[in-house]
Write an enzyme that holds these catalytic residues in place. Structure first.
Site, PDB file in Angstrom:
ATOM      1  N   LEU A 125     110.825  67.109  19.734  1.00  0.00           N
ATOM      2  CA  LEU A 125     111.631  66.725  20.767  1.00  0.00           C
ATOM      3  C   LEU A 125     111.082  65.557  21.371  1.00  0.00           C
ATOM      4  O   LEU A 125     111.362  64.613  21.673  1.00  0.00           O
ATOM      5  CB  LEU A 125     111.559  67.842  22.020  1.00  0.00           C
ATOM      6  CG  LEU A 125     112.195  67.395  23.340  1.00  0.00           C
ATOM      7  CD1 LEU A 125     113.783  67.204  23.185  1.00  0.00           C
ATOM      8  CD2 LEU A 125     111.970  68.759  24.349  1.00  0.00           C
ATOM      9  N   GLU A 127     108.994  62.118  22.547  1.00  0.00           N
ATOM     10  CA  GLU A 127     109.114  61.006  21.986  1.00  0.00           C
ATOM     11  C   GLU A 127     107.970  60.056  22.844  1.00  0.00           C
ATOM     12  O   GLU A 127     107.670  60.325  24.011  1.00  0.00           O
ATOM     13  CB  GLU A 127     110.326  59.943  21.889  1.00  0.00           C
ATOM     14  CG  GLU A 127     111.175  60.861  20.881  1.00  0.00           C
ATOM     15  CD  GLU A 127     112.584  60.195  20.852  1.00  0.00           C
ATOM     16  OE1 GLU A 127     112.872  59.022  21.506  1.00  0.00           O
ATOM     17  OE2 GLU A 127     113.360  60.582  20.160  1.00  0.00           O
ATOM     18  N   ALA A 130     109.767  59.695  25.994  1.00  0.00           N
ATOM     19  CA  ALA A 130     110.567  61.051  26.413  1.00  0.00           C
ATOM     20  C   ALA A 130     109.694  62.074  26.476  1.00  0.00           C
ATOM     21  O   ALA A 130     109.522  62.995  25.384  1.00  0.00           O
ATOM     22  CB  ALA A 130     111.570  61.094  25.401  1.00  0.00           C
ATOM     23  N   ILE A 157     103.691  66.384  17.616  1.00  0.00           N
ATOM     24  CA  ILE A 157     104.416  67.278  16.696  1.00  0.00           C
ATOM     25  C   ILE A 157     103.346  68.282  16.369  1.00  0.00           C
ATOM     26  O   ILE A 157     102.496  67.746  15.276  1.00  0.00           O
ATOM     27  CB  ILE A 157     105.083  66.623  15.882  1.00  0.00           C
ATOM     28  CG1 ILE A 157     106.240  65.562  16.517  1.00  0.00           C
ATOM     29  CG2 ILE A 157     106.079  67.813  14.869  1.00  0.00           C
ATOM     30  CD1 ILE A 157     106.901  66.338  17.629  1.00  0.00           C
ATOM     31  N   GLU A 363     104.731  71.852  26.474  1.00  0.00           N
ATOM     32  CA  GLU A 363     105.733  72.697  26.777  1.00  0.00           C
ATOM     33  C   GLU A 363     106.077  72.854  28.253  1.00  0.00           C
ATOM     34  O   GLU A 363     106.381  73.782  28.822  1.00  0.00           O
ATOM     35  CB  GLU A 363     105.450  74.192  26.001  1.00  0.00           C
ATOM     36  CG  GLU A 363     105.269  74.230  24.743  1.00  0.00           C
ATOM     37  CD  GLU A 363     106.158  75.053  24.022  1.00  0.00           C
ATOM     38  OE1 GLU A 363     106.985  75.658  24.440  1.00  0.00           O
ATOM     39  OE2 GLU A 363     105.658  75.086  22.792  1.00  0.00           O
TER      40      GLU A 363
HETATM   41  N1  CAA Z   1     118.873  76.791  27.792  1.00  0.00           N
HETATM   42  C1  CAA Z   1     120.156  76.456  27.653  1.00  0.00           C
HETATM   43  N2  CAA Z   1     120.615  75.554  28.081  1.00  0.00           N
HETATM   44  C2  CAA Z   1     119.998  74.922  29.109  1.00  0.00           C
HETATM   45  C3  CAA Z   1     118.549  75.368  29.570  1.00  0.00           C
HETATM   46  C4  CAA Z   1     118.118  76.502  28.806  1.00  0.00           C
HETATM   47  N3  CAA Z   1     117.179  77.146  29.237  1.00  0.00           N
HETATM   48  N4  CAA Z   1     118.186  74.784  30.610  1.00  0.00           N
HETATM   49  C5  CAA Z   1     118.993  73.681  30.660  1.00  0.00           C
HETATM   50  N5  CAA Z   1     120.107  73.865  30.093  1.00  0.00           N
HETATM   51  C6  CAA Z   1     121.348  73.095  30.183  1.00  0.00           C
HETATM   52  C7  CAA Z   1     121.888  73.271  31.383  1.00  0.00           C
HETATM   53  O1  CAA Z   1     122.875  74.259  31.770  1.00  0.00           O
HETATM   54  C8  CAA Z   1     122.524  71.874  31.665  1.00  0.00           C
HETATM   55  O2  CAA Z   1     123.928  71.782  30.857  1.00  0.00           O
HETATM   56  P1  CAA Z   1     125.504  71.525  31.795  1.00  0.00           P
HETATM   57  O3  CAA Z   1     125.145  70.123  32.009  1.00  0.00           O
HETATM   58  O4  CAA Z   1     126.574  71.904  31.069  1.00  0.00           O
HETATM   59  O5  CAA Z   1     125.279  72.495  32.860  1.00  0.00           O
HETATM   60  C9  CAA Z   1     121.759  71.023  30.567  1.00  0.00           C
HETATM   61  O6  CAA Z   1     120.886  71.676  29.825  1.00  0.00           O
HETATM   62  C10 CAA Z   1     120.947  69.995  31.421  1.00  0.00           C
HETATM   63  O7  CAA Z   1     119.823  70.993  32.319  1.00  0.00           O
HETATM   64  P2  CAA Z   1     119.238  70.567  33.423  1.00  0.00           P
HETATM   65  O8  CAA Z   1     120.115  69.789  34.304  1.00  0.00           O
HETATM   66  O9  CAA Z   1     118.307  71.746  33.908  1.00  0.00           O
HETATM   67  O10 CAA Z   1     118.272  69.290  32.899  1.00  0.00           O
HETATM   68  P3  CAA Z   1     117.290  68.544  33.529  1.00  0.00           P
HETATM   69  O11 CAA Z   1     117.533  67.109  33.223  1.00  0.00           O
HETATM   70  O12 CAA Z   1     117.233  68.593  35.033  1.00  0.00           O
HETATM   71  O13 CAA Z   1     115.918  68.889  33.210  1.00  0.00           O
HETATM   72  C11 CAA Z   1     113.561  69.003  33.139  1.00  0.00           C
HETATM   73  C12 CAA Z   1     114.899  68.337  33.527  1.00  0.00           C
HETATM   74  C13 CAA Z   1     113.909  70.893  33.478  1.00  0.00           C
HETATM   75  C14 CAA Z   1     112.394  68.570  33.859  1.00  0.00           C
HETATM   76  C15 CAA Z   1     113.465  69.080  31.540  1.00  0.00           C
HETATM   77  O14 CAA Z   1     113.659  67.625  31.003  1.00  0.00           O
HETATM   78  C16 CAA Z   1     112.237  69.446  31.006  1.00  0.00           C
HETATM   79  O15 CAA Z   1     112.030  70.624  30.763  1.00  0.00           O
HETATM   80  N6  CAA Z   1     111.197  68.655  30.766  1.00  0.00           N
HETATM   81  C17 CAA Z   1     109.866  68.992  30.196  1.00  0.00           C
HETATM   82  C18 CAA Z   1     110.212  68.925  28.473  1.00  0.00           C
HETATM   83  C19 CAA Z   1     109.235  69.724  27.865  1.00  0.00           C
HETATM   84  O16 CAA Z   1     108.962  70.716  28.391  1.00  0.00           O
HETATM   85  N7  CAA Z   1     108.807  69.189  26.951  1.00  0.00           N
HETATM   86  C20 CAA Z   1     107.661  69.890  26.102  1.00  0.00           C
HETATM   87  C21 CAA Z   1     107.996  69.216  24.491  1.00  0.00           C
HETATM   88  S1  CAA Z   1     107.719  70.475  23.490  1.00  0.00           S
HETATM   89  C22 CAA Z   1     106.106  70.695  23.056  1.00  0.00           C
HETATM   90  O17 CAA Z   1     105.250  70.095  24.008  1.00  0.00           O
HETATM   91  C23 CAA Z   1     105.642  71.391  21.924  1.00  0.00           C
HETATM   92  C24 CAA Z   1     104.609  70.822  21.170  1.00  0.00           C
HETATM   93  O18 CAA Z   1     104.851  70.467  19.980  1.00  0.00           O
HETATM   94  C25 CAA Z   1     103.225  70.615  21.669  1.00  0.00           C
END
Ligand code: CAA
Length: 402
Positions: A125, A127, A130, A157, A363
């Site tokens: 996910l 970038e 991002a 990743i 995460e």
């Molecule tokens: N399951 C399914 N759908 C979901 C969901 C969930 N848990 N959460 C949100 N959605 C849907 C919402 O319903 C919405 O859909 P609709 O428009 O149809 O209603 C859509 O997704 C957008 O949701 P939000 O409006 O809540 O989105 P947002 O832009 O407000 O989110 C945020 C903001 C919560 C900060 C989000 O961008 C976020 O979680 N950011 C952090 C990202 C992150 O954790 N990155 C980690 C990367 S992975 C990693 O680190 C692993 C590794 O390899 C080390």
């Protein structure tokens, strides 16, 4: 809610604990010091069944419940974070997202080989531009006949150099969908795919982390998870599973810090008395015990909600946020208990200290979860029922419906 562990939970805890102590811990200090990963551990985790712990039996998994997944993560991270990180990306972010979003044909295509570890999986996910702003993706998929052509890259990743397939979230170049995002299962042997390891990490040094690149990589349309427009939702629901494994693993870090600190505090004497008799040391031990007990309750609750098929994004964020901060605090206190010995890699606590710092970044950073919890309370964020849900447990037997 019943907090009594079942016999199956106890057996899984015992087997994951033994695995961590015999297969992960003995070589970890050397691997960590040399910044080297050992893919053989992944293979053994597959053979032990951990990579398929909560994958239904009909897809080749163990068919255990989601609390069992948490217990495996807790006991593996008690040895080292690298083994739990593999669980997070392979089982949480990848396989469980296929369980939630995949068609019957896709589940049958991918889950059996993931359940045994015959194929290893990753998640893409993030970038360079991002991270927390996860929707600001540059990686682009353009439809061309019955294929998509993907260009772009992903960073930070886990298992970048080892995974056979990745769940990759992209933007869509041309689409009528409401949200221009898609999710694909991408095979690393596809022409145009390449990877590169990231060196010099503070923690999780025995784990492989890198960048993955897509250069005109052609992916069949039937490798899309969900439909055009679902990509961001697929990513967010993957994080509901990944964050759960991180929250559970953080409790393992606290337990490891307690194990080391209790032993040291009972052995080390000052003026003829074990330092464990000193109240300031007791205060630190008590704080770690508090973190472990609260942490378990928080992740058990999320596991329970997963079992029941309830939406749990808010509770999962709470568990991840609280437990990762508690793990870092416990590791810091464990170093304090060890004094100068905590400052070198002769004792495990400095490794847990460095590893646990990562849990407050990946995460969803500590700040993202702080904001999410405030938004829920203020009424700015609401969890609505989802169109596609993770199968509840006990799993229903499916009749072939490809
Ligand atoms: N399951 C399914 N759908 C979901 C969901 C969930 N848990 N959460 C949100 N959605 C849907 C919402 O319903 C919405 O859909 P609709 O428009 O149809 O209603 C859509 O997704 C957008 O949701 P939000 O409006 O809540 O989105 P947002 O832009 O407000 O989110 C945020 C903001 C919560 C900060 C989000 O961008 C976020 O979680 N950011 C952090 C990202 C992150 O954790 N990155 C980690 C990367 S992975 C990693 O680190 C692993 C590794 O390899 C080390």
């Amino acid at each position: 809610m019943d907090f009594t562990p079942t016999q199956e939970h106890e057996l899984i805890r015992e087997s994951a604990y033994k695995f961590g102590q015999t297969e992960v811990l003995p070589g970890i200090a050397k691997l960590d010091r040399e910044h080297t990963s050992d893919p053989a551990t992944l293979k053994k985790m597959g053979e032990a069944g951990f990579l398929g712990v909560c994958i239904p039996e009909e897809y080749g998994g163990m068919g255990a419940d989601y609390i069992s997944l948490g217990i495996v993560c807790e006991e593996l991270e008690r040895a080292d974070s690298t083994a739990r990180v593999a669980m997070s990306v392979h089982v949480g972010l990848h396989a469980m997202t296929i369980m939630q979003w995949g068609t019957e044909e896709q589940k049958q295509r991918w889950l059996p080989k993931l359940a045994t570890g015959e194929r290893i999986a990753g998640f893409g996910l993030t970038e360079p531009n991002a991270g927390s702003d996860a929707s600001n993706l540059s990686t682009m998929a353009t439809k061309d006949g019955d294929e998509y052509v993907i260009n772009g890259s992903k960073i930070w990743i886990s298992l970048a150099d080892y995974a056979d397939q990745f769940l990759v979230i992209t933007k869509l170049a041309k689409t009528d969908a409401k949200a221009p995002y898609a999710a694909f299962i991408v095979d690393r042997n596809t022409p145009g795919f390449s990877s590169r390891a990231i060196k010099g990490k503070l923690g999780v040094r025995a784990g492989n982390t890198g960048e993955i690149y897509f250069d005109n990589m052609r992916v069949p349309a039937d490798c899309m998870l969900g439909e055009e427009g679902d990509g961001f939702k697929v990513a967010m629901s993957a994080l509901d599973h990944g964050r759960y494994t991180v929250a559970a693993g953080a409790v393992g870090v606290i337990t490891a810090c307690l194990d080391a600190s209790v032993k040291y505090a009972n052995e080390r004497t000052v003026q003829g008395e074990a330092i464990g008799t000193k109240q300031l040391v007791q205060q630190m031990i008590a704080s770690m015990v508090q973190g472990r007990e609260i942490g378990r309750l928080l992740y058990y609750k999320v596991g329970f909600m997963k079992n029941k098929g309830l939406r749990h994004t808010k509770e999962c964020s709470m568990a991840k946020w609280t437990n990762c901060a508690a793990a870092f605090d416990a590791a810091n206190k464990a170093i304090e208990v060890h004094g100068a010995y905590g400052f070198c890699d002769e004792f495990p606590v400095e490794r847990h200290f460095r590893n646990s710092r990562g849990g407050m970044i990946y995460e969803g950073t500590h700040e993202i979860h702080t904001l999410m919890q405030a938004e829920y309370e203020l009424g700015y964020r609401v969890d609505r029922p989802l169109a596609k849900t993770l199968p509840s447990w006990p799993f229903e037997k499916k009749t072939a419906n490809v």
